[in-house]
Design a protein around this motif. Structure first.
Motif, PDB file in Angstrom:
ATOM      1  N   ILE A  31      50.165  29.372  35.078  1.00  0.00           N
ATOM      2  CA  ILE A  31      48.866  29.814  35.597  1.00  0.00           C
ATOM      3  C   ILE A  31      48.764  31.335  35.521  1.00  0.00           C
ATOM      4  O   ILE A  31      49.656  32.057  35.980  1.00  0.00           O
ATOM      5  CB  ILE A  31      48.677  29.336  37.050  1.00  0.00           C
ATOM      6  CG1 ILE A  31      48.606  27.803  37.087  1.00  0.00           C
ATOM      7  CG2 ILE A  31      47.410  29.928  37.651  1.00  0.00           C
ATOM      8  CD1 ILE A  31      48.443  27.229  38.467  1.00  0.00           C
ATOM      9  N   GLN A  32      47.666  31.787  34.929  1.00  0.00           N
ATOM     10  CA  GLN A  32      47.459  33.219  34.715  1.00  0.00           C
ATOM     11  C   GLN A  32      46.587  33.815  35.828  1.00  0.00           C
ATOM     12  O   GLN A  32      45.388  34.035  35.663  1.00  0.00           O
ATOM     13  CB  GLN A  32      46.790  33.437  33.343  1.00  0.00           C
ATOM     14  CG  GLN A  32      47.560  32.898  32.164  1.00  0.00           C
ATOM     15  CD  GLN A  32      48.891  33.614  31.992  1.00  0.00           C
ATOM     16  OE1 GLN A  32      48.971  34.842  32.076  1.00  0.00           O
ATOM     17  NE2 GLN A  32      49.944  32.839  31.738  1.00  0.00           N
ATOM     18  N   TRP A  33      47.219  34.083  36.983  1.00  0.00           N
ATOM     19  CA  TRP A  33      46.478  34.728  38.070  1.00  0.00           C
ATOM     20  C   TRP A  33      46.076  36.155  37.701  1.00  0.00           C
ATOM     21  O   TRP A  33      45.194  36.743  38.327  1.00  0.00           O
ATOM     22  CB  TRP A  33      47.328  34.761  39.339  1.00  0.00           C
ATOM     23  CG  TRP A  33      47.638  33.404  39.891  1.00  0.00           C
ATOM     24  CD1 TRP A  33      48.860  32.786  39.899  1.00  0.00           C
ATOM     25  CD2 TRP A  33      46.727  32.487  40.504  1.00  0.00           C
ATOM     26  NE1 TRP A  33      48.761  31.537  40.478  1.00  0.00           N
ATOM     27  CE2 TRP A  33      47.457  31.335  40.865  1.00  0.00           C
ATOM     28  CE3 TRP A  33      45.357  32.528  40.772  1.00  0.00           C
ATOM     29  CZ2 TRP A  33      46.880  30.239  41.479  1.00  0.00           C
ATOM     30  CZ3 TRP A  33      44.770  31.435  41.395  1.00  0.00           C
ATOM     31  CH2 TRP A  33      45.528  30.297  41.745  1.00  0.00           C
ATOM     32  N   ASN A  34      46.699  36.667  36.670  1.00  0.00           N
ATOM     33  CA  ASN A  34      46.409  38.035  36.241  1.00  0.00           C
ATOM     34  C   ASN A  34      44.959  38.197  35.784  1.00  0.00           C
ATOM     35  O   ASN A  34      44.426  39.310  35.798  1.00  0.00           O
ATOM     36  CB  ASN A  34      47.364  38.437  35.110  1.00  0.00           C
ATOM     37  CG  ASN A  34      47.273  39.916  34.787  1.00  0.00           C
ATOM     38  OD1 ASN A  34      47.505  40.756  35.656  1.00  0.00           O
ATOM     39  ND2 ASN A  34      46.900  40.231  33.555  1.00  0.00           N
ATOM     40  N   ASN A  35      44.319  37.082  35.373  1.00  0.00           N
ATOM     41  CA  ASN A  35      42.906  37.155  34.956  1.00  0.00           C
ATOM     42  C   ASN A  35      42.026  37.620  36.116  1.00  0.00           C
ATOM     43  O   ASN A  35      41.114  38.429  35.918  1.00  0.00           O
ATOM     44  CB  ASN A  35      42.436  35.797  34.442  1.00  0.00           C
ATOM     45  CG  ASN A  35      43.093  35.403  33.137  1.00  0.00           C
ATOM     46  OD1 ASN A  35      43.402  36.266  32.305  1.00  0.00           O
ATOM     47  ND2 ASN A  35      43.316  34.113  32.950  1.00  0.00           N
ATOM     48  N   TYR A  36      42.300  37.101  37.297  1.00  0.00           N
ATOM     49  CA  TYR A  36      41.528  37.510  38.474  1.00  0.00           C
ATOM     50  C   TYR A  36      41.871  38.944  38.880  1.00  0.00           C
ATOM     51  O   TYR A  36      40.987  39.711  39.289  1.00  0.00           O
ATOM     52  CB  TYR A  36      41.798  36.556  39.637  1.00  0.00           C
ATOM     53  CG  TYR A  36      41.150  35.210  39.463  1.00  0.00           C
ATOM     54  CD1 TYR A  36      39.864  34.969  39.926  1.00  0.00           C
ATOM     55  CD2 TYR A  36      41.815  34.170  38.816  1.00  0.00           C
ATOM     56  CE1 TYR A  36      39.260  33.734  39.761  1.00  0.00           C
ATOM     57  CE2 TYR A  36      41.223  32.940  38.635  1.00  0.00           C
ATOM     58  CZ  TYR A  36      39.933  32.722  39.109  1.00  0.00           C
ATOM     59  OH  TYR A  36      39.332  31.495  38.935  1.00  0.00           O
ATOM     60  N   LEU A  56      42.293  30.260  34.390  1.00  0.00           N
ATOM     61  CA  LEU A  56      43.730  30.335  34.686  1.00  0.00           C
ATOM     62  C   LEU A  56      44.586  30.219  33.431  1.00  0.00           C
ATOM     63  O   LEU A  56      45.783  29.980  33.512  1.00  0.00           O
ATOM     64  CB  LEU A  56      44.111  29.226  35.676  1.00  0.00           C
ATOM     65  CG  LEU A  56      43.402  29.277  37.034  1.00  0.00           C
ATOM     66  CD1 LEU A  56      43.722  28.033  37.847  1.00  0.00           C
ATOM     67  CD2 LEU A  56      43.787  30.528  37.812  1.00  0.00           C
ATOM     68  N   LYS A  57      43.948  30.388  32.261  1.00  0.00           N
ATOM     69  CA  LYS A  57      44.666  30.230  30.992  1.00  0.00           C
ATOM     70  C   LYS A  57      44.804  31.554  30.261  1.00  0.00           C
ATOM     71  O   LYS A  57      44.183  32.559  30.608  1.00  0.00           O
ATOM     72  CB  LYS A  57      43.909  29.251  30.083  1.00  0.00           C
ATOM     73  CG  LYS A  57      43.844  27.826  30.564  1.00  0.00           C
ATOM     74  CD  LYS A  57      43.039  26.980  29.588  1.00  0.00           C
ATOM     75  CE  LYS A  57      42.944  25.532  30.043  1.00  0.00           C
ATOM     76  NZ  LYS A  57      42.122  24.713  29.121  1.00  0.00           N
ATOM     77  N   LYS A  58      45.624  31.510  29.207  1.00  0.00           N
ATOM     78  CA  LYS A  58      45.653  32.586  28.234  1.00  0.00           C
ATOM     79  C   LYS A  58      44.513  32.369  27.238  1.00  0.00           C
ATOM     80  O   LYS A  58      44.034  31.251  27.052  1.00  0.00           O
ATOM     81  CB  LYS A  58      46.992  32.605  27.489  1.00  0.00           C
ATOM     82  CG  LYS A  58      48.201  32.910  28.360  1.00  0.00           C
ATOM     83  CD  LYS A  58      49.466  32.886  27.524  1.00  0.00           C
ATOM     84  CE  LYS A  58      50.699  33.201  28.383  1.00  0.00           C
ATOM     85  NZ  LYS A  58      51.952  33.160  27.591  1.00  0.00           N
ATOM     86  N   GLN A  59      44.111  33.438  26.567  1.00  0.00           N
ATOM     87  CA  GLN A  59      43.022  33.350  25.602  1.00  0.00           C
ATOM     88  C   GLN A  59      43.322  32.336  24.509  1.00  0.00           C
ATOM     89  O   GLN A  59      42.442  31.583  24.082  1.00  0.00           O
ATOM     90  CB  GLN A  59      42.767  34.738  24.986  1.00  0.00           C
ATOM     91  CG  GLN A  59      41.715  34.768  23.884  1.00  0.00           C
ATOM     92  CD  GLN A  59      40.304  34.738  24.422  1.00  0.00           C
ATOM     93  OE1 GLN A  59      40.087  34.546  25.614  1.00  0.00           O
ATOM     94  NE2 GLN A  59      39.341  34.912  23.550  1.00  0.00           N
TER      95      GLN A  59
END
Length: 277
Positions: A54-59, A36-39
């Motif tokens: 929260i980085q839901w974009n990863n999913y 849920l994080k940025k790199q």
């Protein structure tokens, strides 16, 4: 005083087990947090357990982005489900033969089955590669499914369970005109539900998490399973840890689901497998 001593011991044991459980959960919590994080925030010091945004974009990226993770997921489900069904049927039928049939050399043959458990899987990679290539199933899912349906542990587990079923059940069924197939399917399988569920959980976990065999026997990306698909998040520019962990979290959900549904029978099955034999 005795009451205080006993309850104090229980409290200490509970705290100790809770601490051990917490250490086991830490890797999973780190994986979930990283997904849920940025790199740039992955290796932040001190560690950030709950990211500010929260980085839901990863999913979203792993399921609908450039990597066909959904296809890998489908391939894993296909290979795992077929392997589990085959393992349950073959192990159950073989175990019934060892438990209820009398033939010359039965114990010796059973020992040979058990001896195969001591042979590392890596030792048979080259012979299997040659065999699969000869049969024309190299670079196909059958190269993963066929080895997965033969499990010595499953045969041992069910054979030990079948030995605990009274022979009077079989004799009564024979008097009523039942054959061995009917006795196996109508008596032994229903009475061995805990052991069967245990085998399903173990076989599902082994096949779902298998990495070496797909790495050796699968070359086409469209046939990749989830463990192989995770390697797509590593390239020359580095490792995309948030997306890799998002894929890892998604991949572990089926295993957790299967275990949660079958944990009650799993404990009973493992406990009953060593009662007799």
């Amino acid at each position: 005083m005795t009451w205080l001593k006993n309850n104090g011991l229980k409290l200490f044991t509970t705290i100790l087990l809770a601490a051990v459980a917490a250490t086991m959960l830490l890797p999973f919590l780190w994986m979930l947090s990283t997904s849920l994080k940025k790199q740039i925030d992955v290796f932040h010091d001190p560690m950030i357990w709950i990211p500010a945004k929260i980085q839901w974009n990863n999913y979203k990226e792993i399921w609908f982005g450039s990597h066909p993770f959904g296809l890998y997921y489908f391939n894993s489900i296909k290979v795992t489900v077929l392997s589990v069904i085959g393992a349950v049927l073959i192990s159950s039928a073989t175990a019934y033969g060892f438990a209820r049939f009398e033939f010359k050399g039965k114990n010796f043959v059973f020992l040979i089955f058990l001896a195969t458990m001591m042979v590392p899987d890596q030792v048979t990679l080259i012979p299997r590669f040659i065999l699969f290539n000869y049969l024309g199933i190299y670079n196909s899912h059958w190269a993963l499914i066929l080895p997965g349906i033969f499990t010595a542990i499953g045969i041992f587990l069910l054979r030990q369970t079948y030995l605990t079923i009274p022979g009077d059940f079989s004799e009564a069924a024979k008097i009523e005109g039942a054959n061995h197939f009917q006795i196996w399917t109508r008596i032994f399988i229903p009475l061995s539900k805990p052991a069967l569920v245990s085998l399903v959980i173990l076989s599902f976990t082994w096949n779902w998490n298998e990495f070496v065999n797909p790495l050796v026997f699968i070359t086409s990306k469209k046939l990749f399973t989830v463990p192989l698909g995770l390697t797509n998040f590593v390239d020359d520019s580095g490792t995309n840890y948030p997306q890799m962990m998002a894929a890892a979290v998604s991949s572990i959900l089926p295993v957790i689901t299967v275990f949660l549904f079958g944990q009650r029978w799993f404990i009973q099955g493992v406990a009953s497998s060593g009662v007799k034999g």
